[in-house]
Design a protein around this motif. Structure first.
Motif, short mmCIF file in Angstrom:
data_model
loop_
_atom_site.label_atom_id
_atom_site.label_comp_id
_atom_site.label_asym_id
_atom_site.label_seq_id
_atom_site.Cartn_x
_atom_site.Cartn_y
_atom_site.Cartn_z
N ILE A 48 0.82 -1.20 0.00
CA ILE A 48 0.00 0.00 0.00
C ILE A 48 0.86 1.26 0.00
N THR A 49 2.01 1.20 0.68
CA THR A 49 2.91 2.37 0.70
C THR A 49 3.45 2.66 -0.69
N GLU A 50 3.85 1.62 -1.41
CA GLU A 50 4.36 1.80 -2.77
C GLU A 50 3.26 2.28 -3.70
N PHE A 51 2.05 1.77 -3.52
CA PHE A 51 0.94 2.19 -4.37
C PHE A 51 0.57 3.64 -4.11
N GLN A 52 0.55 4.03 -2.85
CA GLN A 52 0.19 5.41 -2.51
C GLN A 52 1.16 6.42 -3.12
N ARG A 53 2.40 5.99 -3.36
CA ARG A 53 3.39 6.90 -3.96
C ARG A 53 2.96 7.40 -5.32
N PHE A 54 2.15 6.61 -6.05
CA PHE A 54 1.69 7.04 -7.37
C PHE A 54 0.85 8.31 -7.29
N PHE A 55 0.27 8.57 -6.12
CA PHE A 55 -0.65 9.70 -5.97
C PHE A 55 -0.01 10.90 -5.28
N GLU A 56 1.30 10.87 -5.09
CA GLU A 56 1.98 11.99 -4.43
C GLU A 56 1.74 13.28 -5.20
N GLY A 57 1.37 14.34 -4.48
CA GLY A 57 1.11 15.63 -5.10
C GLY A 57 -0.31 15.77 -5.63
N LEU A 58 -1.11 14.71 -5.52
CA LEU A 58 -2.49 14.73 -6.00
C LEU A 58 -3.45 14.63 -4.81
N GLU A 59 -4.69 14.96 -5.04
CA GLU A 59 -5.71 14.91 -4.00
C GLU A 59 -6.60 13.69 -4.23
N LEU A 60 -6.51 12.73 -3.32
CA LEU A 60 -7.30 11.51 -3.47
C LEU A 60 -8.78 11.78 -3.25
N LEU A 61 -9.61 11.15 -4.08
CA LEU A 61 -11.04 11.16 -3.86
C LEU A 61 -11.38 10.14 -2.78
N GLY A 62 -12.45 10.37 -2.04
CA GLY A 62 -12.89 9.38 -1.09
C GLY A 62 -13.37 8.13 -1.81
N PRO A 63 -13.10 6.97 -1.23
CA PRO A 63 -12.59 6.69 0.11
C PRO A 63 -11.07 6.54 0.15
N GLY A 64 -10.33 7.13 -0.77
CA GLY A 64 -8.88 7.03 -0.77
C GLY A 64 -8.39 5.74 -1.40
N VAL A 65 -7.21 5.30 -1.01
CA VAL A 65 -6.65 4.03 -1.49
C VAL A 65 -7.27 2.91 -0.67
N ILE A 66 -7.83 1.94 -1.38
CA ILE A 66 -8.63 0.91 -0.72
C ILE A 66 -8.65 -0.33 -1.61
N PRO A 67 -8.87 -1.54 -1.07
CA PRO A 67 -9.05 -2.70 -1.94
C PRO A 67 -10.12 -2.43 -2.99
N VAL A 68 -9.89 -2.93 -4.18
CA VAL A 68 -10.65 -2.52 -5.37
C VAL A 68 -12.16 -2.70 -5.23
N THR A 69 -12.59 -3.76 -4.57
CA THR A 69 -14.04 -3.98 -4.45
C THR A 69 -14.70 -3.00 -3.48
N GLY A 70 -13.88 -2.28 -2.69
CA GLY A 70 -14.43 -1.34 -1.72
C GLY A 70 -14.46 0.09 -2.19
N TRP A 71 -13.97 0.36 -3.42
CA TRP A 71 -13.97 1.74 -3.91
C TRP A 71 -15.37 2.08 -4.44
N ARG A 72 -16.11 2.83 -3.64
CA ARG A 72 -17.48 3.25 -3.97
C ARG A 72 -18.28 2.07 -4.53
N PRO A 73 -18.40 1.00 -3.77
CA PRO A 73 -18.99 -0.23 -4.29
C PRO A 73 -20.47 -0.10 -4.61
N GLU A 74 -20.87 -0.85 -5.63
CA GLU A 74 -22.28 -1.02 -5.96
C GLU A 74 -22.70 -2.40 -5.48
N ALA A 75 -23.95 -2.73 -5.68
CA ALA A 75 -24.48 -3.99 -5.14
C ALA A 75 -23.67 -5.20 -5.60
#
Length: 270
Positions: free
Chosen positions: A222-249
């Motif tokens: 997760i630390t290495e992945f978060q580096r890709f977003f340095e200098g950018l503003e993450l949208l909620g819910p941030g960095v998260i397992p893929v199925t949990g990013w604004r999940p639908e049914a």
């Protein structure tokens, strides 16, 4: 269609990530060598098919989110073999005038370019045959369809784990920084990446199988992945397992099937 008109030769002697991915998604545009590796990895990591499907659903949710935020230009690098609905269909469903450029280095994707180009009448859908590492060529050709002085959503879904981090090699973090630097303020970055954090043993075995098949593979923490977003503003819910990013049914139901060892995130350049 932008890029070279000459169709490059398809190498069927070695597996290609896009075709392995296609097999996991139930596609038909793969070869025995791709199926062999896909089955081998699936035997080692039972989440492979779930991960491929989860990535596609994440792409659709993320694209819809940024389109609803006002983005009308999209650059999808490492698009892979077309599946329905594809990125341009999602974006143009929200805003028919959206412009979409796909970029990939797999000749099979080039063969499907005409299918990719069938977008809305109001918008534009184009294809560039180029390697993500060749930034200048890729962006130059994409600029035939996109205006980089205006915001663009840059999507690299399930691509960065095929790129190394060495400074004298792919330098994937430096590569992403160069792409982001070429984007106007208000642009978005959409990423997903395999991680060893959630299932270390299975991912280590899958990575070894990829490497043995001639495909470099680099799961990241997760630390290495978060580096890709340095200098950018993450949208909620941030960095998260893929199925949990604004999940639908469908994503909530998929979570009950087991862990998907993939991180996802979307960020905006201010």
């Amino acid at each position: 269609m932008t890029g070279s008109d000459a169709a490059p030769q398809i190498d069927t002697s070695r597996p290609h990530p896009a075709r392995v991915y296609d097999w996991w998604l139930g596609g038909k545009d793969n070869y025995p060598v791709d199926e062999e590796l896909a089955r081998k990895i699936l035997a080692l990591d039972s989440s492979a098919v779930r991960g491929a499907r989860a990535n596609r659903r994440f792409m659709r949710r993320a694209v819809r989110a940024v389109a609803e935020a006002g983005i009308r230009q999209f650059l999808d690098i490492g698009t892979g073999i077309p599946t329905e609905p594809n990125l341009h269909q999602v974006a143009q469903d929200v805003a028919p005038e959206s412009r979409v450029v796909y970029a990939d280095n797999d000749p099979i994707v080039l063969r499907h370019a005409q299918a990719l180009l069938r977008g809305s009448e109001e918008g534009r859908t184009d294809y560039v045959h180029a390697d993500v590492r060749d930034i200048d060529t890729l962006l130059q050709q994409a600029a035939e369809s996109l205006d980089f002085s205006r915001p663009v959503a840059l999507s690299l879904v399930a691509l960065t784990h095929y790129l190394g981090g060495e400074a004298d090699g792919d330098d994937v973090h430096g590569l992403l920084q160069k792409y982001v630097a070429a984007l106007a303020p208000g642009s978005y970055l959409i990423l997903s990446q395999v991680t060893p954090d959630l299932n270390p043993e299975a991912i280590a075995k899958a990575a070894a199988a990829f490497q043995a098949g001639g495909t470099p593979f680099y799961p990241r923490s997760i630390t290495e992945f978060q580096r890709f977003f340095e200098g950018l503003e993450l949208l909620g819910p941030g960095v998260i397992p893929v199925t949990g990013w604004r999940p639908e049914a469908e994503d909530v139901a998929a979570q009950a099937e087991g862990v998907v060892p993939v991180y996802a995130g979307v960020a905006v350049k201010r």
